[in-house]
Design an enzyme around this catalytic site. Structure first.
Site, mmCIF file in Angstrom:
data_model
loop_
_atom_site.group_PDB
_atom_site.id
_atom_site.type_symbol
_atom_site.label_atom_id
_atom_site.label_comp_id
_atom_site.label_asym_id
_atom_site.label_seq_id
_atom_site.Cartn_x
_atom_site.Cartn_y
_atom_site.Cartn_z
ATOM 1 N N ASP A 114 0.776 -1.243 0.000
ATOM 2 C CA ASP A 114 0.000 0.000 0.000
ATOM 3 C C ASP A 114 0.811 1.299 0.000
ATOM 4 O OD1 ASP A 114 -2.419 1.363 -0.033
ATOM 5 O OD2 ASP A 114 -2.552 1.455 2.137
ATOM 6 N N CYS B 186 -20.185 -7.002 -11.234
ATOM 7 C CA CYS B 186 -21.089 -6.028 -10.613
ATOM 8 C C CYS B 186 -22.450 -5.978 -11.299
ATOM 9 C CB CYS B 186 -20.467 -4.632 -10.637
ATOM 10 S SG CYS B 186 -19.104 -4.422 -9.473
ATOM 11 N N CYS C 224 -25.822 -3.565 -10.571
ATOM 12 C CA CYS C 224 -25.888 -3.139 -9.169
ATOM 13 C C CYS C 224 -25.247 -1.766 -8.974
ATOM 14 C CB CYS C 224 -25.173 -4.166 -8.281
ATOM 15 S SG CYS C 224 -25.147 -3.736 -6.531
ATOM 16 N N CYS D 286 -23.110 0.348 -4.002
ATOM 17 C CA CYS D 286 -21.985 1.104 -3.450
ATOM 18 C C CYS D 286 -22.071 2.574 -3.836
ATOM 19 C CB CYS D 286 -20.656 0.497 -3.901
ATOM 20 S SG CYS D 286 -20.368 0.491 -5.687
ATOM 21 N N CYS E 241 -22.880 6.193 -1.033
ATOM 22 C CA CYS E 241 -21.872 7.213 -0.737
ATOM 23 C C CYS E 241 -22.534 8.497 -0.219
ATOM 24 C CB CYS E 241 -21.042 7.529 -1.973
ATOM 25 S SG CYS E 241 -19.766 8.786 -1.670
ATOM 26 N N CYS F 135 -14.451 12.231 -1.237
ATOM 27 C CA CYS F 135 -14.480 10.950 -0.526
ATOM 28 C C CYS F 135 -14.181 11.171 0.956
ATOM 29 C CB CYS F 135 -13.452 10.005 -1.137
ATOM 30 S SG CYS F 135 -13.251 8.448 -0.231
ATOM 31 N N CYS G 87 -14.240 5.747 5.913
ATOM 32 C CA CYS G 87 -15.657 5.516 5.638
ATOM 33 C C CYS G 87 -15.802 4.132 5.030
ATOM 34 C CB CYS G 87 -16.187 6.582 4.678
ATOM 35 S SG CYS G 87 -17.935 6.378 4.240
ATOM 36 N N CYS H 83 -21.924 -3.523 -0.395
ATOM 37 C CA CYS H 83 -21.719 -4.492 -1.483
ATOM 38 C C CYS H 83 -22.388 -5.832 -1.178
ATOM 39 C CB CYS H 83 -20.223 -4.707 -1.710
ATOM 40 S SG CYS H 83 -19.863 -5.861 -3.053
#
Length: 347
Positions: free
Chosen positions: A134, A188, A191, A194, A198, A214, A241, A248
């Site tokens: 990361d 997906c 759908c 998600c 938000c 975000c 968040c 999902c």
């Protein structure tokens, strides 16, 4: 080569990884164009390192030209509790699931290093390895899809048929040639769960995110005051968040985290805002020692808590907020002034 692959997958599972898949460094040809569009639209906000390192992030081969294979690993951190229930408790803070215990960077990297040492022992001292979690300019999510860990959902995060949305990603670059896996396809469909979840409408279109809206970016990466238009939308979210991940439907296949240090600390599942807003620097560092939260520092953390307090609009917070209007950090003082108006019913 295939025998090595089978032993590698078995060893990875034994060490605590839930998924182990392989791809080549040149498996993500779409990344340069996608990243350029993201930067050109300034969706990266204050995350200047994304713009500064586009060469490496756009081309996994450029990061280490000698690499022949990339081992992509997934490790579940699925919560034992409902992570979204805290949003019905406005006097309590919502902290992203991944930050409710130990810092995953340290835990995943240790496991990656162990697996890398195993690979060298199995293949010989000429094998070279590099491990990443990361923090390096590695396009982990596209590589994860190329290796078959999962696919990038409409919220831009990886989704797995085996693990849902709650899993960490790590990678091992190696000079060893290892049998690859088939890339995962998008599951997906139509759908929009998600996207619709938000709170700040951070997705201009499916599969694109404007980080400037975000909440994870705003509460973790963004320095200084948050735009007043967005502050009410933060609700009680003070670090990260989980709304798009939690929405999902693939999470019905999620497996509980095997690593106990990913299980939430009791005091971080839904801590009281009143207990957090008074933390000074020393108390903040002590409370979040070993936690990813520690890296944002006391001032940004208290800023976030003050926004959450303002969103309660409850006058009983007035005295505690009043004291922070004199905080030496101007961003904290600004947040306190805003929160004070909200709890007093002025705004």
């Amino acid at each position: 080569m295939l025998e090595l692959k089978e032993r590698l997958v078995a060893e990875a599972k034994e060490m605590g990884f839930d998924l182990c898949r392989i791809c080549r460094p040149d498996s993500v040809p779409q990344v340069p164009a996608d990243l350029k569009a993201f930067i050109d639209k300034e969706y990266h906000g204050q995350m200047g390192w994304l713009a500064d390192r586009t060469h490496w992030r756009s081309d996994p081969q450029a990061l280490w030209p000698e690499a022949k294979s990339i081992i992509m690993l997934g490790e579940s951190y699925t919560p034992q509790h409902d992570p979204l229930a805290v949003h019905d408790m406005p006097e309590h803070a919502a902290i992203s699931v991944y930050a409710q215990n130990k810092d995953y960077h340290d835990l995943v990297k240790k496991r990656l290093k162990r697996l890398a040492r195993w690979l060298i022992a199995e293949t010989g001292d000429d094998t070279q390895v590099k491990v990443f979690v990361d923090t390096a300019p590695v396009p982990e999510k596209p590589l994860g899809q190329a290796a078959g860990l999962g696919w990038q959902g409409k919220h831009t995060n990886l989704v797995s048929r085996d693990l849902g949305s709650w899993f960490f990603i790590g990678s091992i670059y190696t000079t060893e040639v290892i049998e690859t896996d088939a890339p995962e396809i998008d599951h997906c469909g139509s759908c929009r769960a998600c996207l619709d979840a938000c709170p700040t409408n951070a997705f201009p279109v499916p599969h694109q995110i404007d980080a400037r809206r975000c909440i994870s970016y705003l509460t973790i990466e963004h320095h200084g005051p948050v735009d007043e238009e967005l502050r009410p939308m933060l609700g009680n979210r003070i670090y990260g968040c989980d709304d798009c991940l939690g929405a999902c439907p693939w999470n019905k296949f999620a497996v509980e985290a095997r690593e106990i240090r990913y299980h939430a600390r009791d005091d971080l599942i839904a801590p009281k805002l009143a207990d957090l807003v008074t933390l000074d620097d020393a108390a903040f560092r002590a409370k979040f020692s070993g936690s990813p939260i520690k890296r944002i520092g006391r001032n940004r953390f208290v800023r976030n808590v003050l926004y959450a307090i303002g969103n309660t609009q409850q006058v009983e917070f007035a005295d505690i907020v009043q004291a922070l209007t004199l905080d030496p950090d101007e961003t904290v003082a600004d947040a306190a002034r805003w929160a004070l108006e909200r709890v007093k019913g002025v705004a």
